[in-house]
Write an enzyme that holds these catalytic residues in place. Structure first.
Site, PDB file in Angstrom:
ATOM      1  N   HIS A 420      29.784  54.734   8.923  1.00  0.00           N
ATOM      2  CA  HIS A 420      30.547  53.481   8.976  1.00  0.00           C
ATOM      3  C   HIS A 420      29.833  52.444   9.850  1.00  0.00           C
ATOM      4  O   HIS A 420      29.633  51.294   9.446  1.00  0.00           O
ATOM      5  CB  HIS A 420      31.945  53.794   9.517  1.00  0.00           C
ATOM      6  CG  HIS A 420      32.820  52.622   9.797  1.00  0.00           C
ATOM      7  ND1 HIS A 420      33.990  52.383   9.129  1.00  0.00           N
ATOM      8  CD2 HIS A 420      32.724  51.616  10.710  1.00  0.00           C
ATOM      9  CE1 HIS A 420      34.564  51.291   9.594  1.00  0.00           C
ATOM     10  NE2 HIS A 420      33.810  50.811  10.570  1.00  0.00           N
ATOM     11  N   GLU A 421      29.441  52.861  11.047  1.00  0.00           N
ATOM     12  CA  GLU A 421      28.851  51.905  11.989  1.00  0.00           C
ATOM     13  C   GLU A 421      27.407  51.539  11.624  1.00  0.00           C
ATOM     14  O   GLU A 421      27.049  50.362  11.589  1.00  0.00           O
ATOM     15  CB  GLU A 421      28.899  52.473  13.411  1.00  0.00           C
ATOM     16  CG  GLU A 421      30.291  52.794  13.930  1.00  0.00           C
ATOM     17  CD  GLU A 421      31.199  51.580  14.053  1.00  0.00           C
ATOM     18  OE1 GLU A 421      30.706  50.437  13.976  1.00  0.00           O
ATOM     19  OE2 GLU A 421      32.421  51.774  14.201  1.00  0.00           O
ATOM     20  N   HIS A 425      28.571  48.685   8.594  1.00  0.00           N
ATOM     21  CA  HIS A 425      28.423  47.372   9.240  1.00  0.00           C
ATOM     22  C   HIS A 425      26.961  46.936   9.323  1.00  0.00           C
ATOM     23  O   HIS A 425      26.674  45.741   9.420  1.00  0.00           O
ATOM     24  CB  HIS A 425      29.021  47.418  10.649  1.00  0.00           C
ATOM     25  CG  HIS A 425      30.507  47.547  10.661  1.00  0.00           C
ATOM     26  ND1 HIS A 425      31.337  46.809   9.853  1.00  0.00           N
ATOM     27  CD2 HIS A 425      31.327  48.347  11.405  1.00  0.00           C
ATOM     28  CE1 HIS A 425      32.598  47.134  10.097  1.00  0.00           C
ATOM     29  NE2 HIS A 425      32.624  48.070  11.034  1.00  0.00           N
ATOM     30  N   GLU A 478      35.810  45.962   7.333  1.00  0.00           N
ATOM     31  CA  GLU A 478      36.122  47.350   7.670  1.00  0.00           C
ATOM     32  C   GLU A 478      36.233  48.201   6.409  1.00  0.00           C
ATOM     33  O   GLU A 478      35.802  49.359   6.381  1.00  0.00           O
ATOM     34  CB  GLU A 478      37.416  47.434   8.486  1.00  0.00           C
ATOM     35  CG  GLU A 478      37.350  46.811   9.869  1.00  0.00           C
ATOM     36  CD  GLU A 478      36.243  47.379  10.743  1.00  0.00           C
ATOM     37  OE1 GLU A 478      35.883  48.558  10.563  1.00  0.00           O
ATOM     38  OE2 GLU A 478      35.733  46.644  11.601  1.00  0.00           O
TER      39      GLU A 478
END
Length: 707
Positions: A420-421, A425, A478
């Protein structure tokens, strides 16, 4: 049923953050650096009270006054001696407060504080239940009469002046001629007093814009930011290298002048500071709680490296360029060059703000992320306590899934947070036109894969992701990052990096996907039917993913209402693990590509249509989500409170202060946080709140003795 989501039980879970071992391994200089960064974060974190609601600063001041006079145990014994039972002590707050030692010592002040915030604290009036603009909710990022139209106009004004909204608040007045006048107030130590010229001072003036007057001022949260600056200056003496020194110098400039450009410069040095033992970031960072989605909440964290998990993340970073090629959009929609980031697992010492996340990808400035890079952080000791669940409290899963879920939820979440990070992103390109008209993509050759045509839209000079997509920007991003995590966790190379192969790897995949679809159902707690709005960006994102996977059909995911063993409404979430790759992966691939293409091209209309369509909550069969929402509220488990440690300077040595995992431990941690200037901070907060009280229908003046 509608009110239950706003009521917390007295037996809410409490956990303590454990960073003892990581702190023990710090050198004396590193401890001093961490101490002063922590002090800066905690002082700045008080600004969040002024960014939330009119009564929030008074609630803090009241509780601070109460527990400075008596610690929780003393207050309980005092209340019992005054004739209250233990049950009444938990429930009759007014009697406890007005009968306390604090009230006996300063009766007028304590009663004034209670009168100012007591009723508002407990009010379930619809507008006061949640954050929102105008009649839709409460926020102190904007004056009470500001609407979404005012917010949009202000954003256009800020874009026209190349001013960031991150460190601003907006206050509206109407003059005698009926003309709207807006104050854009920057957060800074300096106010109206003369000061040396800077990139900010030339902006501090009056403007005419589309028939309205805008006045740019500064000095918001000034006394609090003065404390922040003092400790950042002290931290510089213990910096490990020149990157940290220059970073802190720029943060001092940013908070002193009100300059986001200075904060960006500080963030560049933060990105360049590779591999430090103590990590810290501070400023107006996340825009989740701004109803418009552009203003940043003050946040500051300090953490220390967890070497074992960081080694896994380093291997993930080393594989990132190859993994980026696996994402389902054309190469032209990916950054021109992958800027290898720092990615570490940290144990949190301090996290000041409205909550503590599991992971972070910062800075949030798109121009820096596209050209300079970013850092990824997984917060290991937060993951260890914040997301654990007891089997008997595990809702909406089949009995056969529960043991597997409990066994693999933690490890699968480590994988999801990492993807995710770093690759969520950290991926994707924005198509931008600079101030000279130059495009950062070839308009002749780049084709939109959704339309088969050339690119028709992009970001103009001064426009950002947040400013264009405003109130859906945070949740949309997100959702994109969560989807990347689900998509790439199917990659055997990723799972091997985290130490999972064979049957274990398959279980990690299954539980990761199962956790996401369950989270999508649990997210309904954060939807407000009366306003048709979502109150939390991550929750909205997970609901959208649930809708996408339900839409995929073929029995991949089902959500079925049922009756629980207690005779009350219940539901079951089922995921067919045999169809994750054959049905789930293609569905997620199509959705992810659409998300990225619309984001890259700045297609706000298309992005809103897609995202808000999936985010709509209706009672249409077969799921009947509005009815399911009642079931979710009926069976919800309250989110845990987190007790954080403190640091205390004793001579030249820094001591770590730890607290028990209880409500009393949480209270003591806050009292110890400001042992010497507690009364001063109470007065500062109530004076700042009173100075702006006219902008809301809430507290109209400071309590007696406070102003």
């Amino acid at each position: 049923m509608a009110d239950t989501q706003y009521i917390l039980p007295n037996d809410i879970g409490v956990s303590s953050l454990d960073c003892r071992e990581a702190f023990r391994l710090l050198s004396p200089t590193e401890r001093l650096y961490a101490h002063h960064l922590s002090r800066a974060a905690w002082y700045g974190g008080l600004a969040v009270l002024l960014q939330t609601s009119p009564e929030a600063p008074y609630i803090y001041a009241l509780l601070s006054r109460l527990f400075r006079a008596q610690d929780p145990d003393q207050l309980l014994q005092h209340a019992l001696a005054e004739g209250l039972t233990e049950e009444e002590y938990q429930e009759k707050l007014e009697r406890v407060i007005l009968g306390s030692v604090a009230a006996q010592q300063r009766p007028e002040e304590v009663r004034g504080l209670w009168q100012t915030c007591g009723e508002l604290m407990f009010s379930l009036e619809p507008r006061l239940r949640h954050l929102g603009l105008g009649k839709e909710g409460i926020t102190t990022y904007f004056s009470g009469d500001c609407t979404m139209e005012d917010a949009k106009l202000a954003q256009d004004f800020l874009d026209s002046q190349n001013l960031s909204a991150y460190n601003t608040r907006l206050f509206k007045k109407v003059d005698e001629e009926g003309k709207a006048c807006y104050e854009v107030r920057l957060a800074s130590v300096l106010g109206t007093e003369p000061s040396p010229d800077s990139e900010v001072t030339s902006k501090l003036k009056s403007y005419e814009f589309r028939g309205s007057r805008f006045q740019v001022t500064r000095g918001d949260y000034s006394p609090l930011l003065q404390k922040v600056v003092e400790h950042l200056e002290k931290a510089k003496a213990y910096a490990a290298n020149s990157h940290q020194e220059q970073m802190l110098a720029q943060y001092v400039e940013s908070f002193t002048q009100g300059s986001i450009e200075a904060h960006k410069r500080g963030s560049r040095f933060w990105i360049q500071d590779k591999g430090p033992i103590v990590r810290g970031y501070i400023g107006f960072i996340e825009s989740y709680r701004d109803p418009f989605g552009s203003r940043g909440e003050f946040e500051g964290f300090v953490a220390m490296v967890n070497k074992a998990m960081s080694a896994k993340f380093e291997r993930l970073v080393a594989s990132a360029e190859q993994l980026l090629k696996e994402l389902p959009w054309p190469p032209a929609f990916e950054k021109d060059k992958f800027l290898t980031p720092d990615f570490t697992s940290l144990d949190v010492l301090t996290f000041a703000g409205s909550g503590i996340p599991a992971g972070i990808n910062i800075p949030n400035y798109d121009d820096l992320r596209q050209t300079e890079g970013f850092k990824n952080v997984s917060l290991g000791n937060v993951l260890a306590v914040a997301y654990t669940t007891q089997r008997e409290k595990l809702t909406f899963l089949e009995e056969d899934d529960k043991d597997l879920y409990l066994r693999w939820k933690g490890p699968s979440f480590d994988v999801q947070v990492g993807l995710h990070e770093l690759l969520g992103h950290g991926s994707g390109k924005l198509f931008v036109q600079d101030e000279k008209g130059a495009l950062n993509f070839d308009r002749e050759t780049v084709i939109n894969p959704e339309t088969g045509e050339q690119i028709q839209s992009w970001y103009r000079s001064g426009e950002t992701w947040d400013s264009k997509f405003s109130n859906i920007a945070s949740s949309y991003e997100e959702c994109r990052a969560e989807s990347v995590g689900l998509y790439l966790c199917l990659n055997p190379q990723v799972l091997e990096i985290f130490g999972f192969e064979g049957a274990d790897a398959e279980d990690v995949i299954y539980v990761n996907w199962l956790n996401m679809v369950r989270a999508g159902l649990l997210a309904l707690e954060f939807y407000t039917p009366e306003a048709c709005s979502w109150r939390q960006a991550h929750m909205q994102a997970r609901f959208v993913i649930l809708r996408v996977l339900l839409e995929a059909g073929e029995g991949l995911v089902t959500v079925t209402p049922c009756t629980g063993s207690d005779g009350r409404p219940d539901a079951r979430v089922r995921l067919d693990r045999s169809k994750i790759r054959s049905v789930g992966r293609p569905a997620l691939e199509r959705f992810l590509r659409r998300l990225q293409v619309l984001k890259s091209t700045g297609d706000v209309a298309g992005g809103r249509a897609l995202y808000e369509g999936y985010a709509a909550v209706t009672d249409e069969p077969p799921e009947c989500f509005l009815t399911l929402r009642d079931t979710v509220l009926l069976r919800k488990e309250s989110r845990k409170l987190i007790v954080q440690p403190n640091t205390r300077l004793e001579g030249s040595e820094v001591q770590l202060l730890e607290y028990e995992a209880s409500a009393a431990g949480l209270i003591r941690s806050f009292c110890d946080r400001f042992p010497e200037d507690g009364p001063e901070l109470e007065e500062v907060l109530t004076q700042l709140a009173a100075a702006d009280a006219r902008f809301w229908k809430g507290p109209s003046a400071a309590p007696s003795g406070q102003a």
